[in-house]
Design a protein around this motif. Structure first.
Motif, PDB file in Angstrom:
ATOM      1  N   ASP A 310       0.862  -1.182   0.000  1.00  0.00           N
ATOM      2  CA  ASP A 310       0.000   0.000   0.000  1.00  0.00           C
ATOM      3  C   ASP A 310       0.897   1.230   0.000  1.00  0.00           C
ATOM      4  O   ASP A 310       1.961   1.253   0.655  1.00  0.00           O
ATOM      5  N   PHE A 311       0.456   2.266  -0.693  1.00  0.00           N
ATOM      6  CA  PHE A 311       1.211   3.509  -0.747  1.00  0.00           C
ATOM      7  C   PHE A 311       0.242   4.681  -0.575  1.00  0.00           C
ATOM      8  O   PHE A 311      -0.809   4.731  -1.227  1.00  0.00           O
ATOM      9  N   TYR A 312       0.613   5.611   0.320  1.00  0.00           N
ATOM     10  CA  TYR A 312      -0.237   6.754   0.667  1.00  0.00           C
ATOM     11  C   TYR A 312       0.556   8.037   0.418  1.00  0.00           C
ATOM     12  O   TYR A 312       1.778   8.084   0.613  1.00  0.00           O
ATOM     13  N   THR A 313      -0.167   9.078   0.039  1.00  0.00           N
ATOM     14  CA  THR A 313       0.515  10.327  -0.320  1.00  0.00           C
ATOM     15  C   THR A 313       1.079  11.053   0.891  1.00  0.00           C
ATOM     16  O   THR A 313       1.900  11.959   0.730  1.00  0.00           O
ATOM     17  N   ASN A 314       0.667  10.706   2.115  1.00  0.00           N
ATOM     18  CA  ASN A 314       1.234  11.375   3.285  1.00  0.00           C
ATOM     19  C   ASN A 314       2.545  10.735   3.736  1.00  0.00           C
ATOM     20  O   ASN A 314       3.111  11.136   4.753  1.00  0.00           O
ATOM     21  N   GLY A 315       3.011   9.703   3.008  1.00  0.00           N
ATOM     22  CA  GLY A 315       4.273   9.055   3.351  1.00  0.00           C
ATOM     23  C   GLY A 315       4.131   7.695   3.978  1.00  0.00           C
ATOM     24  O   GLY A 315       5.124   6.984   4.145  1.00  0.00           O
ATOM     25  N   SER A 316       2.941   7.307   4.327  1.00  0.00           N
ATOM     26  CA  SER A 316       2.732   5.976   4.902  1.00  0.00           C
ATOM     27  C   SER A 316       2.832   4.911   3.813  1.00  0.00           C
ATOM     28  O   SER A 316       2.527   5.170   2.647  1.00  0.00           O
ATOM     29  N   TYR A 317       3.251   3.726   4.217  1.00  0.00           N
ATOM     30  CA  TYR A 317       3.302   2.619   3.267  1.00  0.00           C
ATOM     31  C   TYR A 317       3.240   1.317   4.050  1.00  0.00           C
ATOM     32  O   TYR A 317       3.434   1.274   5.271  1.00  0.00           O
ATOM     33  N   ALA A 318       2.946   0.241   3.325  1.00  0.00           N
ATOM     34  CA  ALA A 318       2.847  -1.086   3.931  1.00  0.00           C
ATOM     35  C   ALA A 318       3.267  -2.126   2.911  1.00  0.00           C
ATOM     36  O   ALA A 318       3.070  -1.954   1.704  1.00  0.00           O
ATOM     37  N   PHE A 319       3.877  -3.208   3.415  1.00  0.00           N
ATOM     38  CA  PHE A 319       4.277  -4.322   2.568  1.00  0.00           C
ATOM     39  C   PHE A 319       3.776  -5.607   3.206  1.00  0.00           C
ATOM     40  O   PHE A 319       3.778  -5.762   4.440  1.00  0.00           O
ATOM     41  N   ARG A 320       3.360  -6.547   2.336  1.00  0.00           N
ATOM     42  CA  ARG A 320       2.847  -7.824   2.821  1.00  0.00           C
ATOM     43  C   ARG A 320       3.320  -8.944   1.899  1.00  0.00           C
ATOM     44  O   ARG A 320       3.409  -8.757   0.673  1.00  0.00           O
ATOM     45  N   THR A 321       3.607 -10.059   2.490  1.00  0.00           N
ATOM     46  CA  THR A 321       3.874 -11.281   1.722  1.00  0.00           C
ATOM     47  C   THR A 321       2.994 -12.378   2.287  1.00  0.00           C
ATOM     48  O   THR A 321       2.848 -12.504   3.506  1.00  0.00           O
ATOM     49  N   ALA A 322       2.416 -13.160   1.398  1.00  0.00           N
ATOM     50  CA  ALA A 322       1.566 -14.274   1.801  1.00  0.00           C
ATOM     51  C   ALA A 322       1.912 -15.474   0.934  1.00  0.00           C
ATOM     52  O   ALA A 322       1.957 -15.369  -0.296  1.00  0.00           O
ATOM     53  N   SER A 323       2.178 -16.578   1.564  1.00  0.00           N
ATOM     54  CA  SER A 323       2.551 -17.790   0.843  1.00  0.00           C
ATOM     55  C   SER A 323       1.743 -18.963   1.369  1.00  0.00           C
ATOM     56  O   SER A 323       1.563 -19.110   2.582  1.00  0.00           O
ATOM     57  N   ILE A 324       1.236 -19.762   0.452  1.00  0.00           N
ATOM     58  CA  ILE A 324       0.491 -20.970   0.791  1.00  0.00           C
ATOM     59  C   ILE A 324       1.215 -22.157   0.188  1.00  0.00           C
ATOM     60  O   ILE A 324       1.608 -22.118  -0.984  1.00  0.00           O
ATOM     61  N   TYR A 325       1.401 -23.186   0.968  1.00  0.00           N
ATOM     62  CA  TYR A 325       2.006 -24.410   0.447  1.00  0.00           C
ATOM     63  C   TYR A 325       1.135 -25.587   0.882  1.00  0.00           C
ATOM     64  O   TYR A 325       0.564 -25.588   1.976  1.00  0.00           O
ATOM     65  N   THR A 326       1.014 -26.550   0.019  1.00  0.00           N
ATOM     66  CA  THR A 326       0.162 -27.690   0.324  1.00  0.00           C
ATOM     67  C   THR A 326       0.556 -28.889  -0.517  1.00  0.00           C
ATOM     68  O   THR A 326       0.985 -28.745  -1.668  1.00  0.00           O
ATOM     69  N   LYS A 327       0.429 -30.039   0.073  1.00  0.00           N
ATOM     70  CA  LYS A 327       0.618 -31.309  -0.619  1.00  0.00           C
ATOM     71  C   LYS A 327      -0.424 -32.260  -0.067  1.00  0.00           C
ATOM     72  O   LYS A 327      -0.418 -32.588   1.123  1.00  0.00           O
ATOM     73  N   ARG A 328      -1.349 -32.643  -0.947  1.00  0.00           N
ATOM     74  CA  ARG A 328      -2.490 -33.427  -0.509  1.00  0.00           C
ATOM     75  C   ARG A 328      -2.046 -34.711   0.183  1.00  0.00           C
ATOM     76  O   ARG A 328      -1.130 -35.400  -0.269  1.00  0.00           O
ATOM     77  N   TYR A 329      -2.730 -34.980   1.291  1.00  0.00           N
ATOM     78  CA  TYR A 329      -2.473 -36.150   2.130  1.00  0.00           C
ATOM     79  C   TYR A 329      -1.119 -36.099   2.839  1.00  0.00           C
ATOM     80  O   TYR A 329      -0.689 -37.083   3.430  1.00  0.00           O
ATOM     81  N   LYS A 330      -0.443 -34.957   2.771  1.00  0.00           N
ATOM     82  CA  LYS A 330       0.835 -34.811   3.457  1.00  0.00           C
ATOM     83  C   LYS A 330       0.788 -33.669   4.464  1.00  0.00           C
ATOM     84  O   LYS A 330       0.854 -33.879   5.672  1.00  0.00           O
ATOM     85  N   TYR A 331       0.663 -32.452   3.961  1.00  0.00           N
ATOM     86  CA  TYR A 331       0.688 -31.282   4.840  1.00  0.00           C
ATOM     87  C   TYR A 331       0.111 -30.096   4.094  1.00  0.00           C
ATOM     88  O   TYR A 331      -0.065 -30.118   2.869  1.00  0.00           O
TER      89      TYR A 331
END
Length: 919
Positions: A310-331
């Protein structure tokens, strides 16, 4: 007033007032008004319209000279060598006509042609076996209605046009009014797939099509879609992309100002990398902003990652990372990292401030069948205590009411050989986020890094492993267990720095219990045993009194030290049953009361050898242990000898079933548990009788209502300072027991389904969900009593709503609804304060006013603070391919509103409009 009238009003408003938002609103209103008038779907096979394509005429003698049999296309008078690499198989229901004069084959009614990976079905098919070209069209009945639309399949590409010309040699085709459906993900077709329609389509080769006057939509109805993107000219690569020129959005055939000079539509099968379109807006505090701008990257077949900011004109900002991992019948699991740099006001102003908040989430679950002897699991939610309350994106509204963040990561291993041993390694975290806790002066974070536990199974040294154990001797058994910890307490300022280990406490405790059990007089169960404990510590503390400072000096002594303790115990108990028969002709036939009384005795000696002495300022002797303040504390000083009493109760009823065909009555629980316990200390000089503890609970109304309660009843009185005195309360002019504390929790849920017919099929559905639909929980409540999250980028659609457009005839007489209530009260009176420490009633519910209209809300009232809790009103409109939602928090600290309208399909989810108030 129809949709066109709304649109005209919109154009007049644009020219007169130059208000773009008003114009946009009116255009949308007209479009959705027209959409509301078009609820019927015309299936593909009954489209009623005139055919504008002039097909080759059938010869007048075709029926007379027809051959009603399947055949293979063979021709001995070809004027040029055939280019076909394989034989063509064809057939028709009514007739097949071979015209050697015209060098054509005519097929009529349910005609079919097969060549290599090409399949063509239609009402009429005409094939020129000299040019190796085929024409397919529809059939028309006496009323002018068309049926048997051509079905063209080449490889995995399917096209359903009105008519088609196809050349087997060049593989080129000319298609009129084609309709095709592109998969949104591997194996998934339906409302989330892209439908491509074009008036004229030119097939250049197997992978390239050119479209003229096309429509792109994810609507289920491709004949009369509720919305579509009109493209004048486009290049279409199946399963990959559509590249178009000038394009604009139509809603219910009404054009909107949303247009693009050129457009790119990815149609990749399965997961593919791509840009995440941001949300635009303006906030009074942060200025103009771009939110959720990012990039999505699949990492092989088992993981992915999303980077957004996210980026705001007053100087604020935010960063996010999201990761999903899956293997059926394992984890399966997920990792979320969030960071926000928050700027308030501007530099030079008195209210200027700069803060940085972060949040880390990690979740991992393992299938129980993946590894039966070992298991790893994790549930982590940690970060800044103010993250949820001060976040730039207030989408986790329910989490603002949570007082704690908690985490746990554990690994366990079992060694099955006799004697089996279970070991586990666990790291835990608990963080207070209450507004009353400040980061500077409160140690609000508790952690164990790590906790090691191991235990060995019970060993019966005087009995065979597989034999039946009888008597005192054969039931003698012992175990061994160890618990070692590294425990620390810190605050937000020192968290995740080396300073948080300054006050770490390390220790271990070894325990060996030895017990046996046997029966007395058949009905009494007796247990006798003892426990030996050995406690280790890496630090101890020496205490002395400093006359100069008139204070106790506490010195840390580094090095290994230990102490050991032991205790003895015995208990006896039995089970009593009481049944009250009321008669088989009664609705309640019988009531059974079950009581389980027990008496226990415990003894522990005094461990004076682990205590030292020093003289205080008055010359008095003070005893202390060097183990005071260590992880496991100090051993007891003074002998302990106490007697405990407990009584557990359950109450059940035998009720005649409403179903007269069932002969056996059903059991109903009236009181799941009702427990009473107290104790008596023989070694105490006063206050020997412990307070009476009472707790219980039950579920009633078919488990729709849950009731739990607890209370403390003290037999002793208190003085004017609130201190317990060695005088019974009844002798001090009071009742037999003094209520010192009480707690009650009641929850109740009800819905319209309770009053409808129940589905007794009991069939278990196969899990066919996409593993990457797994969404990480953010550590909040699992209900909506604190409201629902304002996350409009992920469009939650009620399951089944998009699968059918049939109106439900029960609306107007039976409206679907649900309601959830929760009541909680805590009473304190240990020192005559006579007050409720907490007292609140919370509720939430939803009601579907119409098949596509849903209204809901959640709120509550805090009787202690005399005010409403977090209140949220929710409105949702299902517009078939669109979803429109409005969430409103009308008052309080988190007063705000959110509005969203967007396409449900994940392919075009970036076509949306989102607006919000000041946070």
């Amino acid at each position: 007033m129809d949709g066109q009238t709304f649109t005209k009003i919109g154009y007049i408003a644009l020219q007169s007032n130059k208000q773009y938002l008003l114009f946009l609103f009116l255009v949308f209103a007209g479009a959705f008004y027209a959409l509301g008038q078009e609820d019927k779907i015309i299936p593909l096979d009954i489209k009623v319209e005139k055919d504008t394509l002039i097909a080759p005429l059938f010869p007048s003698t075709s029926i007379r000279d027809s051959i009603t049999a399947d055949s293979l296309a063979t021709d001995s008078i070809n004027k040029k060598p055939p280019l076909l690499l394989d034989k063509i198989t064809y057939k028709a229901k009514d007739y097949v006509k071979l015209s050697q004069k015209e060098n054509k084959i005519y097929l009529y009614n349910e005609a079919e042609i097969y060549y290599q990976d090409t399949e063509l079905k239609a009402g009429i098919i005409i094939m020129d076996y000299i040019k190796n070209e085929v024409y397919a069209g529809r059939m028309i009945d006496s009323l002018g209605n068309y049926s048997q639309l051509p079905y063209f399949k080449q490889g995995s590409n399917i096209v359903i046009p009105d008519s088609i010309r196809f050349n087997f040699d060049t593989q080129k085709a000319l298609i009129w009014n084609s309709r095709t459906e592109q998969q949104a993900a591997a194996g998934q077709l339906g409302s989330d797939a892209m439908k491509v329609y074009a008036e004229i389509t030119k097939k250049e080769n197997d992978s390239v099509y050119f479209l003229s006057e096309g429509k792109l939509t994810t609507s289920k109805d491709t004949i009369n879609p509720d919305y579509y993107i009109r493209v004048r000219k486009a290049k279409f690569v199946p399963k990959k992309k559509v590249i178009a020129g000038f394009s604009n959005l139509y809603i219910a055939d009404v054009p909107t100002p949303i247009a693009m000079p050129f457009a790119y539509f990815p149609l990749s099968v399965g997961r593919s990398a791509g840009i995440l379109m941001p949300s635009f807006g303006n906030d009074p505090d942060t200025g103009y902003f771009l939110q959720d701008m990012g990039y999505y990257v699949p990492l092989g077949d088992y993981a992915d990652i999303t980077l957004s900011g996210d980026f705001y004109t007053n100087g604020s900002y935010a960063f996010r990372t999201a990761s999903i991992y899956t293997k059926r019948y394992k984890y399966r699991g997920n990792v979320n990292l969030r960071f926000e740099n928050q700027v308030n006001s501007q530099k030079g102003f008195s209210d200027y401030s700069l803060s940085q908040n972060y949040n880390i989430q990690f979740s991992h679950s393992q299938d129980t069948k993946a590894s039966p002897n070992s298991r790893f699991s994790a549930s982590v939610n940690l970060g800044s205590s103010e993250y949820y309350r001060n976040s730039l994106q207030q989408r986790n509204l329910p989490n603002t009411q949570n007082n704690t963040l908690s985490s746990s990561i554990s690994y366990s291993k079992t060694f099955p050989e006799y004697p089996s041993v279970n070991m586990s390694m666990t790291a835990t975290h608990s963080q207070l986020t209450s507004p009353t806790a400040t980061e500077s002066d409160t140690d609000n974070i508790n952690m164990t890094l790590p906790t090691f536990q191991a235990s060995m199974e019970r060993i019966y040294p005087f009995a065979k492993r597989d034999g039946i154990k009888k008597g005192i001797i054969q039931n003698v058994n012992f175990q061994y267990s160890v618990n070692a910890q590294n425990s620390l307490t810190t605050n937000d300022e020192d968290f995740l720095t080396t300073r948080m280990f300054d006050n770490a406490r390390v220790g271990a405790s070894h325990s060996i219990p030895l017990t046996t059990n046997f029966k007395v007089a058949k009905f009494f169960s007796v247990s006798v045993g003892g426990n030996y404990k050995d406690v280790w510590s890496l630090n101890t503390y020496n205490q002395s009194y400093d006359l100069d400072t008139e204070s106790v000096v506490r010195d840390t002594i580094s090095g290994f030290d230990r102490y050991n303790t032991y205790n003895l115990s015995a208990s006896i108990g039995t089970t009593l049953y009481g049944t009250f028969d009321l008669g088989e002709d009664k609705k309640i036939q019988a009531i059974r009361h079950t009581m389980r009384p027990s008496i226990s005795y415990g003894y522990a000696p005094s461990f004076d050898q682990f205590y030292d002495e020093y003289l205080d300022g008055d010359g008095d002797v003070v005893q202390y242990s060097r183990f005071q303040g260590t992880l496991n504390g100090a051993p007891s000083l003074g002998k302990s000898s106490s007697l405990g009493f407990s009584l557990a109760n359950t109450l059940e009823a035998k009720v005649r079933d409403k179903d007269s065909t069932k002969l056996e009555p059903k059991k109903v629980s009236l009181l799941s548990n009702f427990n009473i316990s107290t104790g008596y200390n023989f070694e105490s000089d006063s206050l020997r009788l412990n307070p009476l503890s009472v707790n219980g609970g039950t579920n009633i109304l078919d488990n729709k209502m849950s009731i739990n309660f607890s209370a403390g009843l003290d037999p002793y009185a208190i003085d004017n300072n609130g201190t317990r005195i060695n005088t019974f309360n009844i002798d001090n002019g009071g009742s037999l027991f003094r209520l010192s504390r009480a707690n009650a929790n009641v929850s109740y849920s009800i819905s319209s389904e309770m009053f409808g017919k129940k589905d007794d099929k009991g069939e278990e559905k196969e899990d066919d969900t996409d593993p990457f639909d797994y969404v990480a929980q953010s550590g909040g409540r699992d209900d909506d009593l604190f409201g629902r999250a304002d996350s409009f980028n992920d469009n939650p659609i009620r399951e089944g709503d998009k699968d059918s457009d049939v109106e439900n005839p029960i609306y107007g007489t039976k409206i679907p609804w649900n309601l959830r209530l929760a009541y909680s009260a805590s009473y304190s009176n240990s020192a005559r304060q006579n007050e409720f420490s907490s007292h609140s009633l919370m509720f939430s519910g939803d009601i579907e006013l119409a098949p596509r209209w849903s209204v809901g809300g959640s709120s509550g009232y805090d009787f202690k603070n005399e005010g409403f809790t977090l209140t949220q009103l929710r409105f949702q409109r299902d517009l078939k391919s669109f979803t429109m939602r409005f969430n409103w928090t009308p008052f309080g600290q988190y007063k705000r509103w959110y509005f969203f309208i967007g396409i449900d399909s994940s392919i075009l989810k970036d076509l949306k409009w989102e607006n919000r108030s000041k946070n």
